[in-house]
Design a protein around this motif. Structure first.
Motif, PDB file in Angstrom:
ATOM      1  N   PRO A 301     -39.654  47.724  10.435  1.00  0.00           N
ATOM      2  CA  PRO A 301     -39.364  47.793   9.000  1.00  0.00           C
ATOM      3  C   PRO A 301     -38.182  48.709   8.735  1.00  0.00           C
ATOM      4  O   PRO A 301     -37.961  49.686   9.453  1.00  0.00           O
ATOM      5  CB  PRO A 301     -40.659  48.347   8.402  1.00  0.00           C
ATOM      6  N   GLN A 302     -37.420  48.367   7.703  1.00  0.00           N
ATOM      7  CA  GLN A 302     -36.211  49.126   7.377  1.00  0.00           C
ATOM      8  C   GLN A 302     -36.212  49.417   5.884  1.00  0.00           C
ATOM      9  O   GLN A 302     -35.619  48.705   5.083  1.00  0.00           O
ATOM     10  CB  GLN A 302     -34.970  48.312   7.757  1.00  0.00           C
ATOM     11  N   GLY A 303     -36.937  50.439   5.497  1.00  0.00           N
ATOM     12  CA  GLY A 303     -37.062  50.752   4.090  1.00  0.00           C
ATOM     13  C   GLY A 303     -35.841  51.448   3.526  1.00  0.00           C
ATOM     14  O   GLY A 303     -34.933  51.859   4.253  1.00  0.00           O
ATOM     15  N   ALA A 307     -36.608  52.462  -5.023  1.00  0.00           N
ATOM     16  CA  ALA A 307     -36.933  51.091  -5.394  1.00  0.00           C
ATOM     17  C   ALA A 307     -35.663  50.294  -5.681  1.00  0.00           C
ATOM     18  O   ALA A 307     -35.536  49.128  -5.284  1.00  0.00           O
ATOM     19  CB  ALA A 307     -37.855  51.089  -6.615  1.00  0.00           C
ATOM     20  N   GLN A 308     -34.708  50.919  -6.379  1.00  0.00           N
ATOM     21  CA  GLN A 308     -33.456  50.235  -6.704  1.00  0.00           C
ATOM     22  C   GLN A 308     -32.651  49.914  -5.453  1.00  0.00           C
ATOM     23  O   GLN A 308     -32.095  48.812  -5.326  1.00  0.00           O
ATOM     24  CB  GLN A 308     -32.591  51.111  -7.650  1.00  0.00           C
ATOM     25  N   ASP A 309     -32.588  50.869  -4.529  1.00  0.00           N
ATOM     26  CA  ASP A 309     -31.814  50.642  -3.304  1.00  0.00           C
ATOM     27  C   ASP A 309     -32.414  49.518  -2.467  1.00  0.00           C
ATOM     28  O   ASP A 309     -31.689  48.731  -1.851  1.00  0.00           O
ATOM     29  CB  ASP A 309     -31.748  51.926  -2.467  1.00  0.00           C
ATOM     30  N   ALA A 310     -33.737  49.440  -2.444  1.00  0.00           N
ATOM     31  CA  ALA A 310     -34.384  48.377  -1.676  1.00  0.00           C
ATOM     32  C   ALA A 310     -33.990  47.009  -2.227  1.00  0.00           C
ATOM     33  O   ALA A 310     -33.663  46.091  -1.470  1.00  0.00           O
ATOM     34  CB  ALA A 310     -35.900  48.542  -1.720  1.00  0.00           C
ATOM     35  N   ALA A 311     -34.004  46.862  -3.558  1.00  0.00           N
ATOM     36  CA  ALA A 311     -33.622  45.592  -4.182  1.00  0.00           C
ATOM     37  C   ALA A 311     -32.157  45.267  -3.920  1.00  0.00           C
ATOM     38  O   ALA A 311     -31.811  44.130  -3.586  1.00  0.00           O
ATOM     39  CB  ALA A 311     -33.894  45.640  -5.680  1.00  0.00           C
ATOM     40  N   LYS A 312     -31.294  46.255  -4.048  1.00  0.00           N
ATOM     41  CA  LYS A 312     -29.858  46.023  -3.849  1.00  0.00           C
ATOM     42  C   LYS A 312     -29.552  45.658  -2.400  1.00  0.00           C
ATOM     43  O   LYS A 312     -28.759  44.751  -2.124  1.00  0.00           O
ATOM     44  CB  LYS A 312     -29.064  47.261  -4.262  1.00  0.00           C
ATOM     45  N   GLN A 313     -30.186  46.354  -1.466  1.00  0.00           N
ATOM     46  CA  GLN A 313     -29.952  46.051  -0.056  1.00  0.00           C
ATOM     47  C   GLN A 313     -30.425  44.650   0.293  1.00  0.00           C
ATOM     48  O   GLN A 313     -29.787  43.947   1.085  1.00  0.00           O
ATOM     49  CB  GLN A 313     -30.652  47.086   0.829  1.00  0.00           C
ATOM     50  N   LEU A 314     -31.540  44.232  -0.310  1.00  0.00           N
ATOM     51  CA  LEU A 314     -32.043  42.899  -0.022  1.00  0.00           C
ATOM     52  C   LEU A 314     -31.101  41.830  -0.568  1.00  0.00           C
ATOM     53  O   LEU A 314     -30.845  40.821   0.093  1.00  0.00           O
ATOM     54  CB  LEU A 314     -33.447  42.729  -0.600  1.00  0.00           C
ATOM     55  N   VAL A 315     -30.583  42.040  -1.783  1.00  0.00           N
ATOM     56  CA  VAL A 315     -29.621  41.080  -2.345  1.00  0.00           C
ATOM     57  C   VAL A 315     -28.387  40.981  -1.455  1.00  0.00           C
ATOM     58  O   VAL A 315     -27.920  39.884  -1.129  1.00  0.00           O
ATOM     59  CB  VAL A 315     -29.205  41.494  -3.770  1.00  0.00           C
ATOM     60  N   THR A 316     -27.863  42.121  -1.046  1.00  0.00           N
ATOM     61  CA  THR A 316     -26.665  42.135  -0.205  1.00  0.00           C
ATOM     62  C   THR A 316     -26.920  41.424   1.118  1.00  0.00           C
ATOM     63  O   THR A 316     -26.096  40.625   1.579  1.00  0.00           O
ATOM     64  CB  THR A 316     -26.215  43.587   0.056  1.00  0.00           C
ATOM     65  N   ALA A 317     -28.076  41.699   1.742  1.00  0.00           N
ATOM     66  CA  ALA A 317     -28.407  41.060   3.014  1.00  0.00           C
ATOM     67  C   ALA A 317     -28.548  39.550   2.844  1.00  0.00           C
ATOM     68  O   ALA A 317     -28.113  38.775   3.699  1.00  0.00           O
ATOM     69  CB  ALA A 317     -29.693  41.657   3.583  1.00  0.00           C
ATOM     70  N   VAL A 326     -33.199  41.140   5.686  1.00  0.00           N
ATOM     71  CA  VAL A 326     -34.066  40.695   4.590  1.00  0.00           C
ATOM     72  C   VAL A 326     -35.536  40.893   4.967  1.00  0.00           C
ATOM     73  O   VAL A 326     -36.319  41.458   4.204  1.00  0.00           O
ATOM     74  CB  VAL A 326     -33.803  39.209   4.244  1.00  0.00           C
ATOM     75  N   ILE A 327     -35.913  40.435   6.152  1.00  0.00           N
ATOM     76  CA  ILE A 327     -37.299  40.561   6.596  1.00  0.00           C
ATOM     77  C   ILE A 327     -37.680  42.025   6.782  1.00  0.00           C
ATOM     78  O   ILE A 327     -38.798  42.437   6.444  1.00  0.00           O
ATOM     79  CB  ILE A 327     -37.520  39.775   7.893  1.00  0.00           C
ATOM     80  N   SER A 328     -36.762  42.822   7.287  1.00  0.00           N
ATOM     81  CA  SER A 328     -37.046  44.235   7.537  1.00  0.00           C
ATOM     82  C   SER A 328     -37.225  45.030   6.252  1.00  0.00           C
ATOM     83  O   SER A 328     -37.811  46.114   6.268  1.00  0.00           O
ATOM     84  CB  SER A 328     -35.919  44.856   8.377  1.00  0.00           C
ATOM     85  N   LEU A 329     -36.718  44.497   5.134  1.00  0.00           N
ATOM     86  CA  LEU A 329     -36.834  45.181   3.848  1.00  0.00           C
ATOM     87  C   LEU A 329     -38.094  44.786   3.086  1.00  0.00           C
ATOM     88  O   LEU A 329     -38.291  45.202   1.939  1.00  0.00           O
ATOM     89  CB  LEU A 329     -35.601  44.897   2.980  1.00  0.00           C
ATOM     90  N   LEU A 330     -38.962  43.977   3.709  1.00  0.00           N
ATOM     91  CA  LEU A 330     -40.238  43.625   3.102  1.00  0.00           C
ATOM     92  C   LEU A 330     -41.286  44.650   3.523  1.00  0.00           C
ATOM     93  O   LEU A 330     -41.182  45.240   4.600  1.00  0.00           O
ATOM     94  CB  LEU A 330     -40.664  42.225   3.523  1.00  0.00           C
ATOM     95  N   ALA A 335     -46.179  42.401   4.357  1.00  0.00           N
ATOM     96  CA  ALA A 335     -45.389  41.355   5.009  1.00  0.00           C
ATOM     97  C   ALA A 335     -45.194  41.622   6.492  1.00  0.00           C
ATOM     98  O   ALA A 335     -44.249  41.107   7.100  1.00  0.00           O
ATOM     99  CB  ALA A 335     -44.031  41.217   4.321  1.00  0.00           C
ATOM    100  N   GLY A 336     -46.097  42.384   7.072  1.00  0.00           N
ATOM    101  CA  GLY A 336     -45.985  42.665   8.494  1.00  0.00           C
ATOM    102  C   GLY A 336     -46.003  41.401   9.333  1.00  0.00           C
ATOM    103  O   GLY A 336     -45.390  41.358  10.406  1.00  0.00           O
ATOM    104  N   VAL A 337     -46.672  40.354   8.842  1.00  0.00           N
ATOM    105  CA  VAL A 337     -46.721  39.094   9.582  1.00  0.00           C
ATOM    106  C   VAL A 337     -45.316  38.524   9.766  1.00  0.00           C
ATOM    107  O   VAL A 337     -44.988  37.983  10.836  1.00  0.00           O
ATOM    108  CB  VAL A 337     -47.635  38.074   8.869  1.00  0.00           C
ATOM    109  N   LEU A 338     -44.462  38.644   8.767  1.00  0.00           N
ATOM    110  CA  LEU A 338     -43.101  38.119   8.896  1.00  0.00           C
ATOM    111  C   LEU A 338     -42.263  38.990   9.818  1.00  0.00           C
ATOM    112  O   LEU A 338     -41.381  38.486  10.526  1.00  0.00           O
ATOM    113  CB  LEU A 338     -42.443  38.016   7.521  1.00  0.00           C
TER     114      LEU A 338
END
Length: 491
Positions: A301-303, A307-317, A326-330, A335-338
Motif C-alpha cells: 500500500p502507498q498511502g 485525504a486530499q493528497d490521496a485523491a489527487k495522487q489517484l487522479v494523477t496516476a 492506483v491500486i496501491s492508493l486503495l 481493498a487488500g484483495v486488489l
C-alpha cells in the motif's frame, strides 16, 4: 458546452467539440468516482473493464458536471482504431473488481451489532475462522454471520446499513421503530459441514484458502418479516404473496463432486487473528474459474499524507495509466484483495499507456463522513491535446470553461428548467420535479470520493465512495416520491 444562465445560451445535446460519444467511465465523474460499465460505483477503472485510456473531455448531455474523460472499455477500438484482441481472462478481472461492490447489494436486509463488529469474532487459526462462519450460518444468526467477517468488511456493512436505515425511515419505507440491528427477512441453516484441513492452501502469511467439502446450506427468505411500512406492504401485497416464504438448499457435497474440487473459503489474518473474507472468497472463485493462481507477492500500500493528497495522487496516476499506483492508493484493509492480486491485474491488462491528459489543478473541499473524509471537487483543470477544460464549483453552481465556448454556468435551481427544455414536454411533470430535486441535492452537497485513514496514511476507498454517492442520491428524495412510486406499482 452551454448551460442555462451565465450568458452561455442554450445547452445543445450535440455540443461536443470532440465528437459525441457514449459515456464509458473515467475519473473523476459525476459521483467523484470511476464507474464500471453496468456496475455503479466501484474502484478506479482497472482491468479489461476500462484501464485509463486515451479519451476526451465529456462535454455532451451525459450529465453535468462531467469531471472526467471518455474511456473505451476493453475490447472496443479507440477512435479510428481496430478492436484489440480480446483476452480470455476478462471474467476474472471483472469479477475481482465486482468484489468491491459485494457489500452494497448483500447487506440490504442484514445488519451488525453497534459495537465493534470484529471485537470478538477473530479466531486463532484459518480453519477455526472458516468453521466459525459456517457455524453462524447453522445458528441462523444473521448478525453473527456478518460480524464474523474481516473487520473492514464488517465495518463497511454496519456503517452503510445504519445510514441507509435512517434514510429509509425518513422516506417512510421502513417503520419508525425498525432496528438496523435486527433487520433480516433471511434465515440460514447449515448441516453436516466439513472442511478438509489437510488441503487448505496457504497463499501467503495473511491469506489461506480453506477447502469446504461436505454439507448443506439452506436459505429461507420471508418478506413479511422485513419492517416495511403498511403503505408499502399494501402495495407489494397486490403483486407478491406476503405469506409465502421461499427456501433454497445448496448441496455442497454434490457440488464438490460435480466440479471435482472443494469450495474455497478465504480467511485473512488481521493483526494476530483470522477472519473469513467475502472479498477474497469471491476473488478466489474467479481465479479458479479462469485457472489462474494468486501472485506470490502483491503490491505494498502507498498511502498519502492527507485525504486530499490521496485523491489527487489517484487522479494523477489514473491519467498517467499507472495502474500499480492506483491500486496501491486503495485502503489496504478494504481493498487488500486488489493489492494481493496487483501483479496479476497488471499482467492481464497488458501495456497501459498514459491517457494524454494532464492535470493542471485539482482544488477540493473536505468534510467528515462516516468512516472517513469526503473529498469533493472545487476546481478541476485538465489539458488534452492542447485544449484546457476547467470546471469550478461555487456553492450549488458549477461553471465550465470549454475551448471555443467560453464560460458556461449551471446552478441547482436550474436543473428542472433544463430537463423541461431538453425533454420538449415529453417528460412527465412529476418526473421532472423528482429528477430535478435529486440532481439539485447532489449539486448542493457536492460529489467526490471518500478517503480513509489506515495506519496513519490516507487512501481512497472505492466502496465508501460508492456508498456516500448512493446516500447523497437518497437524501434528495422525499416521502411523496415514494408515494408516487407506490401509485405506479398499483396501476
Amino acid at each position: 458546452m452551454s448551460y442555462p444562465g451565465g450568458g452561455g445560451g442554450q445547452w445543445q445535446p450535440q455540443n461536443n467539440p470532440y465528437g459525441q460519444q457514449p459515456q464509458q467511465g473515467g475519473y473523476p465523474q459525476q459521483g467523484g468516482y470511476p464507474q464500471q460499465p453496468q456496475q455503479p460505483g466501484g474502484h478506479p477503472q482497472t482491468g479489461p473493464q476500462g484501464f485509463p485510456q486515451q479519451g476526451y473531455p465529456q462535454t455532451g448531455p451525459q450529465g453535468f458536471p462531467q469531471q472526467g474523460f471518455d474511456q473505451q472499455p476493453y475490447g472496443y477500438a479507440p477512435m479510428g482504431g481496430q478492436p484489440p484482441k480480446k483476452k480470455r481472462t476478462g471474467l476474472v478481472i471483472t469479477a475481482v473488481v465486482a468484489v468491491l461492490l459485494l457489500v452494497g447489494g448483500a447487506v440490504t436486509f442484514f445488519a451488525l451489532k453497534k459495537s465493534d463488529p470484529a471485537a470478538n469474532a477473530g479466531q486463532d487459526t484459518p480453519a477455526v475462522a472458516a468453521k466459525n462462519l459456517i457455524d453462524q450460518l447453522g445458528s441462523g444468526d444473521v448478525v453473527g454471520i456478518m460480524a464474523s467477517l474481516a473487520p473492514a468488511e464488517a465495518a463497511l456493512s454496519k456503517d452503510y446499513m445504519d445510514s441507509m436505515t435512517k434514510e429509509m425511515k425518513r422516506l417512510e419505507i421502513l417503520k419508525p421503530d425498525a432496528d438496523p440491528n435486527k433487520l433480516s427477512g433471511v434465515e440460514f441453516k447449515s448441516e453436516n459441514i466439513k472442511f478438509d484441513e489437510a488441503k487448505a492452501e496457504k497463499i501467503n502469511d495473511h491469506l489461506t484458502i480453506n477447502k469446504l467439502v461436505e454439507g448443506k446450506i439452506t436459505v429461507t427468505s420471508d418478506i413479511s418479516k422485513v419492517p416495511l411500512t403498511d403503505k408499502l406492504m399494501d402495495a407489494i401485497g397486490d403483486k407478491v404473496s406476503l405469506t409465502k416464504s421461499e427456501t433454497k438448499t445448496w448441496d455442497i457435497t454434490a457440488e464438490v463432486q460435480k466440479r471435482g474440487a472443494p469450495i474455497g473459503i478465504a480467511t485473512i489474518k488481521v493483526k494476530d487473528k483470522w477472519y473469513p473474507s467475502a472479498f477474497y472468497t469471491i476473488a478466489n472463485v474467479a481465479l479458479e474459474k479462469e485457472k489462474l493462481k494468486w501472485p506470490q507477492q502483491g503490491f505494498a500500500p502507498q498511502g498519502a499524507g492527507s485525504a486530499q493528497d490521496a485523491a489527487k495522487q489517484l487522479v494523477t496516476a489514473a491519467l498517467d495509466g499507472d495502474l500499480k499506483t492506483v491500486i496501491s492508493l486503495l485502503p489496504p484493509d478494504e481493498a487488500g484483495v486488489l493489492q494481493d492480486l496487483g501483479p496479476l491485474l497488471l499482467e492481464q491488462a497488458g501495456k497501459v499507456g498514459p491517457t494524454g491528459a494532464k492535470l493542471n489543478a485539482l482544488e477540493t473541499d473536505v468534510k467528515d463522513v462516516t468512516g472517513g473524509k469526503q473529498v469533493t471537487v472545487k476546481k478541476l483543470s485538465v489539458t488534452v491535446e492542447g485544449d484546457t477544460v476547467s470546471i469550478t464549483r461555487d456553492g450549488d453552481c458549477y461553471a465550465a470553461e470549454v475551448p471555443g465556448q467560453g464560460s458556461q454556468k449551471l446552478c441547482a435551481d436550474e436543473i428542472a428548467q433544463l430537463l423541461q427544455q431538453q425533454g420538449g414536454g415529453k417528460i412527465p411533470a412529476q418526473a421532472v420535479e423528482i429528477i430535478g430535486r435529486v440532481a439539485a441535492s447532489v449539486m448542493k452537497t457536492g460529489v467526490g470520493v471518500v478517503s480513509t485513514e489506515v495506519g496513519g496514511k490516507w487512501y481512497v476507498s472505492p466502496v465508501r465512495s460508492y456508498y456516500e454517492l448512493a446516500l447523497t442520491l437518497f437524501r434528495g428524495f422525499e416521502p411523496k416520491d415514494v408515494d408516487a412510486l407506490i401509485a405506479l406499482i398499483k396501476k
